[in-house]
Design an enzyme around this catalytic site. Structure first.
Site, PDB file in Angstrom:
ATOM      1  N   GLY A  11     -17.310 -14.926 -53.591  1.00 51.74           N
ATOM      2  CA  GLY A  11     -16.831 -16.281 -53.281  1.00 51.74           C
ATOM      3  C   GLY A  11     -17.980 -17.257 -53.100  1.00 51.74           C
ATOM      4  NE  ARG A  14     -13.533 -23.254 -54.756  1.00 52.26           N
ATOM      5  CZ  ARG A  14     -12.450 -23.041 -54.004  1.00 52.26           C
ATOM      6  NH1 ARG A  14     -12.124 -23.885 -53.040  1.00 52.26           N
ATOM      7  NH2 ARG A  14     -11.690 -21.987 -54.210  1.00 52.26           N
ATOM      8  CG  ASP A  62      -8.886 -11.347 -58.829  1.00 54.70           C
ATOM      9  OD1 ASP A  62      -9.057 -11.467 -57.597  1.00 54.70           O
ATOM     10  OD2 ASP A  62      -7.769 -11.469 -59.377  1.00 54.70           O
ATOM     11  CG  ASN A  91     -17.955 -16.210 -48.363  1.00 51.87           C
ATOM     12  OD1 ASN A  91     -17.839 -16.751 -47.271  1.00 51.87           O
ATOM     13  ND2 ASN A  91     -17.645 -16.839 -49.495  1.00 51.87           N
ATOM     14  CE1 TYR A 156      -8.364 -16.133 -43.755  1.00 53.07           C
ATOM     15  CE2 TYR A 156      -8.384 -16.423 -41.363  1.00 53.07           C
ATOM     16  CZ  TYR A 156      -9.021 -16.524 -42.598  1.00 53.07           C
ATOM     17  OH  TYR A 156     -10.311 -17.012 -42.661  1.00 53.07           O
ATOM     18  CB  ALA A 158      -3.093  -8.289 -40.297  1.00 49.13           C
TER      19      ALA A 158
HETATM   20  P1  NDP Z   1     -13.098 -21.837 -49.709  1.00 45.08           P
HETATM   21  O1  NDP Z   1     -11.634 -21.876 -49.928  1.00 45.08           O
HETATM   22  O2  NDP Z   1     -13.855 -23.108 -49.561  1.00 45.08           O
HETATM   23  O3  NDP Z   1     -13.789 -20.964 -50.869  1.00 45.08           O
HETATM   24  C1  NDP Z   1     -13.269 -19.707 -51.147  1.00 45.08           C
HETATM   25  C2  NDP Z   1     -14.228 -18.965 -52.047  1.00 45.08           C
HETATM   26  O4  NDP Z   1     -13.723 -17.635 -52.235  1.00 45.08           O
HETATM   27  C3  NDP Z   1     -14.354 -19.591 -53.419  1.00 45.08           C
HETATM   28  O5  NDP Z   1     -15.658 -19.373 -53.888  1.00 45.08           O
HETATM   29  C4  NDP Z   1     -13.353 -18.781 -54.244  1.00 45.08           C
HETATM   30  O6  NDP Z   1     -13.637 -18.711 -55.653  1.00 45.08           O
HETATM   31  C5  NDP Z   1     -13.539 -17.410 -53.630  1.00 45.08           C
HETATM   32  N1  NDP Z   1     -12.403 -16.528 -53.842  1.00 45.08           N
HETATM   33  C6  NDP Z   1     -11.135 -16.646 -53.381  1.00 45.08           C
HETATM   34  N2  NDP Z   1     -10.379 -15.633 -53.824  1.00 45.08           N
HETATM   35  C7  NDP Z   1     -11.184 -14.868 -54.596  1.00 45.08           C
HETATM   36  C8  NDP Z   1     -10.988 -13.693 -55.362  1.00 45.08           C
HETATM   37  N3  NDP Z   1      -9.791 -13.083 -55.428  1.00 45.08           N
HETATM   38  N4  NDP Z   1     -12.051 -13.174 -56.044  1.00 45.08           N
HETATM   39  C9  NDP Z   1     -13.271 -13.776 -56.007  1.00 45.08           C
HETATM   40  N5  NDP Z   1     -13.507 -14.901 -55.301  1.00 45.08           N
HETATM   41  C10 NDP Z   1     -12.478 -15.431 -54.617  1.00 45.08           C
HETATM   42  O7  NDP Z   1     -13.308 -20.904 -48.417  1.00 45.08           O
HETATM   43  P2  NDP Z   1     -14.368 -20.983 -47.227  1.00 45.08           P
HETATM   44  O8  NDP Z   1     -15.717 -21.207 -47.763  1.00 45.08           O
HETATM   45  O9  NDP Z   1     -13.833 -21.857 -46.169  1.00 45.08           O
HETATM   46  O10 NDP Z   1     -14.245 -19.472 -46.673  1.00 45.08           O
HETATM   47  C11 NDP Z   1     -15.157 -18.457 -46.996  1.00 45.08           C
HETATM   48  C12 NDP Z   1     -14.859 -17.260 -46.097  1.00 45.08           C
HETATM   49  O11 NDP Z   1     -14.968 -17.641 -44.737  1.00 45.08           O
HETATM   50  C13 NDP Z   1     -13.461 -16.689 -46.271  1.00 45.08           C
HETATM   51  O12 NDP Z   1     -13.494 -15.287 -46.158  1.00 45.08           O
HETATM   52  C14 NDP Z   1     -12.707 -17.285 -45.091  1.00 45.08           C
HETATM   53  O13 NDP Z   1     -11.619 -16.490 -44.723  1.00 45.08           O
HETATM   54  C15 NDP Z   1     -13.790 -17.309 -44.039  1.00 45.08           C
HETATM   55  N6  NDP Z   1     -13.554 -18.250 -42.966  1.00 45.08           N
HETATM   56  C16 NDP Z   1     -13.501 -19.595 -43.215  1.00 45.08           C
HETATM   57  C17 NDP Z   1     -13.291 -20.473 -42.163  1.00 45.08           C
HETATM   58  C18 NDP Z   1     -13.235 -21.951 -42.340  1.00 45.08           C
HETATM   59  O14 NDP Z   1     -12.953 -22.647 -41.350  1.00 45.08           O
HETATM   60  N7  NDP Z   1     -13.495 -22.499 -43.501  1.00 45.08           N
HETATM   61  C19 NDP Z   1     -13.104 -19.963 -40.783  1.00 45.08           C
HETATM   62  C20 NDP Z   1     -13.200 -18.544 -40.652  1.00 45.08           C
HETATM   63  C21 NDP Z   1     -13.424 -17.732 -41.712  1.00 45.08           C
HETATM   64  P3  NDP Z   1     -13.052 -19.825 -56.699  1.00 45.08           P
HETATM   65  O15 NDP Z   1     -13.898 -21.053 -56.485  1.00 45.08           O
HETATM   66  O16 NDP Z   1     -13.226 -19.199 -58.040  1.00 45.08           O
HETATM   67  O17 NDP Z   1     -11.623 -20.046 -56.318  1.00 45.08           O
END
Ligand code: NDP
Length: 245
Positions: A11, A14, A62, A91, A156, A158
């Site tokens: 991930g 972004r 994915d 991440n 989420y 869980a």
């Molecule tokens: P964003 O929604 O901004 O970005 C999500 C990222 O994960 C993107 O790069 C996306 O790729 C990638 N992604 C999602 N699903 C998949 C998949 N199936 N395979 C590969 N890549 C995937 O999320 P955040 O930056 O906010 O969150 C990052 C992490 O931090 C997550 O695990 C989230 O649960 C955790 N988190 C975030 C918080 C927050 O307040 N933002 C708080 C607590 C935890 P693509 O661009 O291709 O879609």
């Protein structure tokens, strides 16, 4: 000159993942930027790293699809003999909130598949090289929601609580191999994921009275990946402005 260590960040296109990619590249690691579908954003992460003189490449797969993960990691490993993924940052994550009584099987399964099963599949595949070389770092991005539980997020919460349990167990499995396994639990961080959440409303309950930045999470990851954290394993570092006390 010593070879650069390789870090895989899932991930990384972004949000928090992008900040982690940029931080690790700035510290001299070669970064494999994973993402699922947002190629344009992943390219932006890559070009930002290159503009700063860092080294990185894209590695899309994915995280909710075991086959996609294993074939991408196996292909990269075969094409790069003599090197290995020494740092893994799990991440990638999604949220699909709903109260449990209204929650569909898809909402449950999509979140569990990406956040928890994906963690298992990626970590199993990417840790093989570390086990063989007897060194490595694994950092899992979990959440306040996985520690405290948040209403509307049973799926989420869980999934993230599952990763916290897995972090603690795996740390004990891999300690003798000189591999540390830790988690970072952010609170509310300004990214696309929290776009629909009103910061103004939460300011009242967050002791530091603001959302965090992706860079503030990336710094905690950077510490856990560094030599300075060589005796820290099985822990969860919270980056939440004091929200969870
Ligand atoms: P964003 O929604 O901004 O970005 C999500 C990222 O994960 C993107 O790069 C996306 O790729 C990638 N992604 C999602 N699903 C998949 C998949 N199936 N395979 C590969 N890549 C995937 O999320 P955040 O930056 O906010 O969150 C990052 C992490 O931090 C997550 O695990 C989230 O649960 C955790 N988190 C975030 C918080 C927050 O307040 N933002 C708080 C607590 C935890 P693509 O661009 O291709 O879609």
């Amino acid at each position: 000159m010593a070879e650069k260590k390789t870090a895989l960040v899932t991930g990384g296109s972004r949000g928090i993942g992008r900040a982690i990619c940029e931080q690790l590249a700035a510290e001299g690691l070669h970064v494999l930027i994973n993402y699922r579908s947002n190629h344009a954003e992943a390219e932006l992460t890559l070009s930002a790293i290159r503009e700063q003189g860092g080294s990185a490449e894209l590695l899309p797969f994915d995280c909710a699809d075991q086959q996609s993960i294993e074939s991408a990691i196996e292909k990269w490993t075969t094409e790069h003999p003599g090197t290995f993924i020494e740092v893994l940052v799990n991440n990638a994550g999604i949220r699909k909130d709903n109260v449990m009584v209204m929650m569909s099987n898809d909402e449950w399964n999509d979140v569990l598949n990406t956040n928890l099963n994906g963690w298992f599949w990626v970590t199993r595949a990417a840790s093989r090289g570390m086990i063989g070389k007897r060194r490595g770092r694994i950092v899992n991005i979990v959440s306040l929601s996985g520690i405290k539980g948040l209403p509307g997020q049973t799926n989420y919460s869980a999934s993230k609580a599952g990763v916290i349990g897995g972090t603690k167990a795996l740390a004990q499995e891999l300690g003798r191999r000189n591999i540390t396994v830790n988690a970072v639990a952010p609170g509310f961080i300004k990214t696309d994921m929290t776009e629909d959440i009103d910061e103004g409303q939460y300011k009242q309950v967050i002791p530091m009275a603001r959302f965090g930045t992706p860079e503030e999470v990336a710094h905690a990851v950077s510490f856990l990946v560094s030599e300075k954290a060589s005796y820290i394993t099985g822990t969860v570092i919270q980056v939440n402005g004091g929200l969870y006390t």
